[in-house]
Structures are given as structure tokens and as C-alpha cells.
Design a protein around this motif. Structure first.
Motif, PDB file in Angstrom:
ATOM      1  N   SER A 186       0.915  -1.236   0.004  1.00  0.00           N
ATOM      2  CA  SER A 186      -0.051  -0.025  -0.256  1.00  0.00           C
ATOM      3  C   SER A 186       0.635   1.284  -0.124  1.00  0.00           C
ATOM      4  O   SER A 186       2.129   1.078   0.080  1.00  0.00           O
ATOM      5  CB  SER A 186      -0.950  -0.015   1.179  1.00  0.00           C
ATOM      6  N   THR A 187       0.327   2.425   0.099  1.00  0.00           N
ATOM      7  CA  THR A 187       0.924   3.607   0.097  1.00  0.00           C
ATOM      8  C   THR A 187       2.004   3.806   1.575  1.00  0.00           C
ATOM      9  O   THR A 187       2.742   4.654   1.567  1.00  0.00           O
ATOM     10  CB  THR A 187      -0.062   4.873   0.067  1.00  0.00           C
ATOM     11  N   GLY A 188       1.555   3.048   2.408  1.00  0.00           N
ATOM     12  CA  GLY A 188       2.273   3.240   3.702  1.00  0.00           C
ATOM     13  C   GLY A 188       2.093   4.329   4.324  1.00  0.00           C
ATOM     14  O   GLY A 188       3.047   4.925   5.208  1.00  0.00           O
ATOM     15  N   LYS A 189       0.953   5.087   4.231  1.00  0.00           N
ATOM     16  CA  LYS A 189       0.917   6.349   4.678  1.00  0.00           C
ATOM     17  C   LYS A 189      -0.654   6.773   5.310  1.00  0.00           C
ATOM     18  O   LYS A 189      -1.570   6.119   4.614  1.00  0.00           O
ATOM     19  CB  LYS A 189       1.298   7.734   3.997  1.00  0.00           C
ATOM     20  N   LEU A 190      -0.922   7.522   6.174  1.00  0.00           N
ATOM     21  CA  LEU A 190      -2.206   7.878   6.645  1.00  0.00           C
ATOM     22  C   LEU A 190      -2.563   9.040   5.708  1.00  0.00           C
ATOM     23  O   LEU A 190      -1.820   9.741   5.292  1.00  0.00           O
ATOM     24  CB  LEU A 190      -2.132   8.396   8.004  1.00  0.00           C
ATOM     25  N   HIS A 191      -3.911   9.266   5.381  1.00  0.00           N
ATOM     26  CA  HIS A 191      -4.577  10.055   4.534  1.00  0.00           C
ATOM     27  C   HIS A 191      -5.479  11.226   5.349  1.00  0.00           C
ATOM     28  O   HIS A 191      -6.541  11.478   5.334  1.00  0.00           O
ATOM     29  CB  HIS A 191      -5.301   9.693   3.597  1.00  0.00           C
ATOM     30  N   ARG A 192      -4.591  11.766   6.374  1.00  0.00           N
ATOM     31  CA  ARG A 192      -5.253  12.667   7.217  1.00  0.00           C
ATOM     32  C   ARG A 192      -5.133  14.134   6.515  1.00  0.00           C
ATOM     33  O   ARG A 192      -4.068  14.612   6.589  1.00  0.00           O
ATOM     34  CB  ARG A 192      -4.177  12.670   8.766  1.00  0.00           C
ATOM     35  N   GLU A 193      -6.245  14.589   6.192  1.00  0.00           N
ATOM     36  CA  GLU A 193      -6.343  15.840   5.570  1.00  0.00           C
ATOM     37  C   GLU A 193      -6.167  17.154   6.615  1.00  0.00           C
ATOM     38  O   GLU A 193      -6.665  17.083   7.623  1.00  0.00           O
ATOM     39  CB  GLU A 193      -7.783  15.797   4.833  1.00  0.00           C
ATOM     40  N   THR A 194      -6.111  18.302   5.968  1.00  0.00           N
ATOM     41  CA  THR A 194      -5.937  19.349   6.846  1.00  0.00           C
ATOM     42  C   THR A 194      -7.055  19.811   7.569  1.00  0.00           C
ATOM     43  O   THR A 194      -6.963  20.407   8.494  1.00  0.00           O
ATOM     44  CB  THR A 194      -5.247  20.675   5.876  1.00  0.00           C
ATOM     45  N   ASP A 195      -8.192  19.570   6.952  1.00  0.00           N
ATOM     46  CA  ASP A 195      -9.375  19.854   7.588  1.00  0.00           C
ATOM     47  C   ASP A 195     -10.067  18.924   8.389  1.00  0.00           C
ATOM     48  O   ASP A 195     -11.051  19.206   9.066  1.00  0.00           O
ATOM     49  CB  ASP A 195     -10.439  20.399   6.584  1.00  0.00           C
ATOM     50  N   TYR A 196      -9.191  17.806   8.653  1.00  0.00           N
ATOM     51  CA  TYR A 196      -9.728  16.871   9.809  1.00  0.00           C
ATOM     52  C   TYR A 196      -9.290  17.377  11.227  1.00  0.00           C
ATOM     53  O   TYR A 196      -7.995  18.181  11.337  1.00  0.00           O
ATOM     54  CB  TYR A 196      -8.787  15.476   9.593  1.00  0.00           C
ATOM     55  N   LEU A 197      -9.711  16.773  12.264  1.00  0.00           N
ATOM     56  CA  LEU A 197      -9.268  17.154  13.773  1.00  0.00           C
ATOM     57  C   LEU A 197      -7.880  16.623  13.487  1.00  0.00           C
ATOM     58  O   LEU A 197      -7.446  15.670  13.118  1.00  0.00           O
ATOM     59  CB  LEU A 197     -10.193  16.506  14.720  1.00  0.00           C
ATOM     60  N   GLN A 198      -6.870  17.516  14.264  1.00  0.00           N
ATOM     61  CA  GLN A 198      -5.354  17.185  14.299  1.00  0.00           C
ATOM     62  C   GLN A 198      -4.960  16.664  15.533  1.00  0.00           C
ATOM     63  O   GLN A 198      -5.532  17.185  16.708  1.00  0.00           O
ATOM     64  CB  GLN A 198      -4.801  18.461  13.789  1.00  0.00           C
ATOM     65  N   PRO A 199      -3.918  15.909  15.700  1.00  0.00           N
ATOM     66  CA  PRO A 199      -3.237  15.422  16.948  1.00  0.00           C
ATOM     67  C   PRO A 199      -2.753  16.836  17.697  1.00  0.00           C
ATOM     68  O   PRO A 199      -2.358  17.602  17.220  1.00  0.00           O
ATOM     69  CB  PRO A 199      -2.222  14.349  16.816  1.00  0.00           C
ATOM     70  N   PRO A 200      -2.781  16.683  18.836  1.00  0.00           N
ATOM     71  CA  PRO A 200      -3.399  15.418  19.770  1.00  0.00           C
ATOM     72  C   PRO A 200      -4.965  15.809  19.815  1.00  0.00           C
ATOM     73  O   PRO A 200      -5.497  16.940  20.061  1.00  0.00           O
ATOM     74  CB  PRO A 200      -2.870  15.806  21.295  1.00  0.00           C
TER      75      PRO A 200
END
Length: 345
Positions: A186-200
Motif C-alpha cells: 500500500s502507500t504506507g501512509k495515513l490520509h489525514r487531511e488538513t481540515d480533519y481534527l489534528q493530533p493531539p
């Protein structure tokens, strides 16, 4: 809480009932239900006395799989036509299992796992089957070893067969078994978009919030996660529907700490484990009070992904507890407007 259980699904849920009638029984002579899918001849010809099926399977050193299906289900067709056209899967299933098919809308008599007299549709409801296909793998005492909500691709389905056939549940969870033996390209990465809630991440809902929360449970080595983010969610219609949600992406194998919607502080992987997440991507929906109201744990293409999001976003889950009927009505409305409904798009 309602589960698209999916999914798996489902599909988990997750797949519309295109024909309300369960079996072909009741159709006029010579007529065939257009949504009916022939099952392989090697499926068990069961009288649906499940205690008897368990006993016979045990005597043959096999286990029982209950396969919940419905007519007009494209993911059931995919399971039957693709997975069960692979010799290794068929050989493993025949060698280690007796597979009993149950129509979630059917009226055939069933003797349940505790000896109770019921019907296919009532038994499916008692097992909380929300969509198809759903598969319950049972041990020799009729206890659930594994539940698959929705369609599993052949490599993952084969792993499930190996897990149950090998009695691996005595040693570790299916989730951990998958992680141990099944590296995936697979791509081996998370697809966390900038408009998603961000860590922490603090997933508690603000006081008085009315926006639902969508939590995407994913992992880095996950081809279906890549497909979801690269092919499905970027589509304009889905982007429009997602505007009504706060969205968070949680890595189910991460040691990253977060605060859950009900206010508990824990590591992401522990939260995923406590929720029983065994498939990525899973979509979990929470209301303004932080209560889980619905989930999908299945492989879904565009039509059903959009249906899941709209089911929650429109508030339809409050008035229509049966996701299947919501999907059917949604598809009918689309056809009335002249839109093409492609279930596998």
C-alpha cells in the motif's frame, strides 16, 4: 447504537435490498428473482437446525460458518463469484467448515443455537445483522469465534479462514493475527487531511454541539484506505455531504494518546481494541453527546459510502433503524430523478 454490522460494511452493511421477497419461494412457476444469486453446490444443504449443523460439523472436525445474505446484494455476488472462484479458498472452506446460508429476509423455519424455533429474518435480526454479507464463524459449542461484517477481499478472507480453522482465537485476537502474518502492499501512509481534527485529538463534543463526528479508523498499510481517500472521498458529492461532520482519522496501531468522545484518555490502539475494530477502514459516527450511533466495518464503493454518510448526516438513522430500507428508498429516489444507480461504482 446502530452498527453497520460493517461493515464488515456493513455493508457493514451496506448493500441495498433490491428484492423484498427472501427466497424464490412464492414466485410464479418459471419465474426467477432477478436479484437472486446461485450459491455454490458445496454449501451445506441445511434444514436450518443449527444445533444439528453444529453437531455434524464437530463430528467431521469442522466448524460452522453462518452466511447471511439477501437477493440483489452486489457484495454477496462479489463474495460468491470472486472469492469462491479461487480454488485455495474453496478447498480451505470445504476442508475446515460447513457453510450455512441464511436469507435475512427469508421466512424458512430456523432452529436457533439455543434450540428456539424462529425464522430466517427473525434469527438474522436477533444476531443484529444489519447488512450483507455477514458471516459468523462458530466454535464447537456455537460460540462466536469471528464475525465478518461485509465483504473481505480474497487475501483477507483467506486469512480469516486460516485463523478460525487453526483455532488461533485461543492464542490471539484476529486483529493481532492479521497484523502478525499479513503485510499488505500500500502507500504506507495515513490520509489525514488538513481540515480533519489534528493530533493531539480531543474527540469530546463541545457542549450543545449538533454536528456529528465521523471517526475514520485506519492504518498505514491499508490498500482499501488508499482507495477510500484517493478515489471515493474526493468526489464532489461526498465532499458536500462531509461538510456536515467533524472528521477525525485515527491510526488503529498508533500509540498516540487521544481523548475519546466519552471523555476517556487512552492510546489510539487501545481505543480501537476496546471498540472491537478489526477492519480498516472502519467509519464510526458519534452524535453531539459523544454517543456512538452507527458504524461501517465493510469494504464499500462510492454508492454505499455516500449512503452511509447521508444516513447519519440526514438524521435518517433516528426514524429508520434499518439501514437496508434507507438504502433502498435512496436508490429509488435517485432513479426517479433519472440518475443512474451503480451499486459497485
Amino acid at each position: 447504537m446502530l452498527k453497520l454490522t460493517t461493515l464488515s460494511i456493513l455493508l457493514l452493511f451496506a448493500v441495498p435490498q433490491l428484492q423484498a421477497a427472501g427466497d424464490q419461494e412464492g414466485l410464479g412457476q418459471g419465474l426467477v428473482n432477478p436479484g437472486f444469486h446461485d450459491k455454490p453446490a458445496w454449501f451445506k444443504n441445511s434444514f436450518l437446525d443449527l444445533q444439528e449443523d453444529l453437531q455434524e460439523a464437530t463430528e467431521e472436525d469442522k466448524r460452522v460458518i453462518l452466511y447471511f445474505h439477501q437477493d440483489g446484494c452486489p457484495y454477496c455476488a462479489k463474495l460468491l463469484n470472486e472469492n469462491f472462484s479461487i480454488k485455495a479458498i474453496v478447498d480451505k472452506t470445504q476442508e475446515a467448515f460447513q457453510l450455512v446460508a441464511i436469507n435475512i429476509w427469508g421466512d424458512r423455519e430456523v432452529t436457533g443455537l439455543s434450540g428456539e424455533a424462529t425464522t430466517e429474518k427473525a434469527f438474522a435480526a436477533s444476531m443484529k445483522v444489519m447488512y450483507t454479507p455477514t458471516m459468523l464463524f462458530l466454535d464447537e459449542q456455537g460460540r462466536r469465534v469471528l464475525r465478518i461484517n461485509g465483504y473481505y477481499a480474497p487475501h483477507r478472507f483467506m486469512t480469516a479462514l486460516d485463523y478460525v480453522a487453526g483455532r488461533e482465537e485461543r492464542n490471539l485476537s484476529f486483529r493481532n493475527y492479521l497484523a502478525r502474518i499479513q503485510p499488505v502492499a500500500s502507500t504506507g501512509k495515513l490520509h489525514r487531511e488538513t481540515d480533519y481534527l489534528q493530533p493531539p485529538m480531543d474527540l469530546r463534543r463541545p457542549t450543545g454541539a449538533d454536528r456529528p463526528l465521523l471517526v475514520l479508523m485506519e492504518m498505514k498499510q491499508c490498500p482499501p484506505c488508499d482507495e477510500l481517500h484517493q478515489e471515493i472521498l474526493p468526489q464532489s458529492a461526498l465532499q458536500e455531504s462531509l461538510r456536515g461532520f467533524d472528521v477525525a482519522l485515527v491510526d488503529i496501531w498508533s500509540g498516540e494518546e487521544l481523548i475519546t468522545p466519552d471523555g476517556k484518555r487512552m492510546k489510539a490502539t487501545k481505543w480501537a481494541e476496546s471498540l472491537g475494530i478489526q477492519y480498516a477502514p472502519s467509519m464510526l459516527f458519534f452524535d453531539g453527546s459523544g454517543r456512538e450511533i452507527f458504524r461501517s466495518e465493510a469494504y464499500l464503493r462510492t454508492f454505499h459510502t455516500h449512503a452511509v454518510i447521508d444516513y447519519v448526516g440526514s438524521g435518517s438513522y433516528r426514524d429508520q433503524p434499518n439501514f437496508q430500507r434507507f438504502v433502498q428508498a435512496r436508490a429509488d429516489e435517485m432513479r426517479t430523478r433519472g440518475e443512474v444507480v451503480d451499486l459497485m461504482k
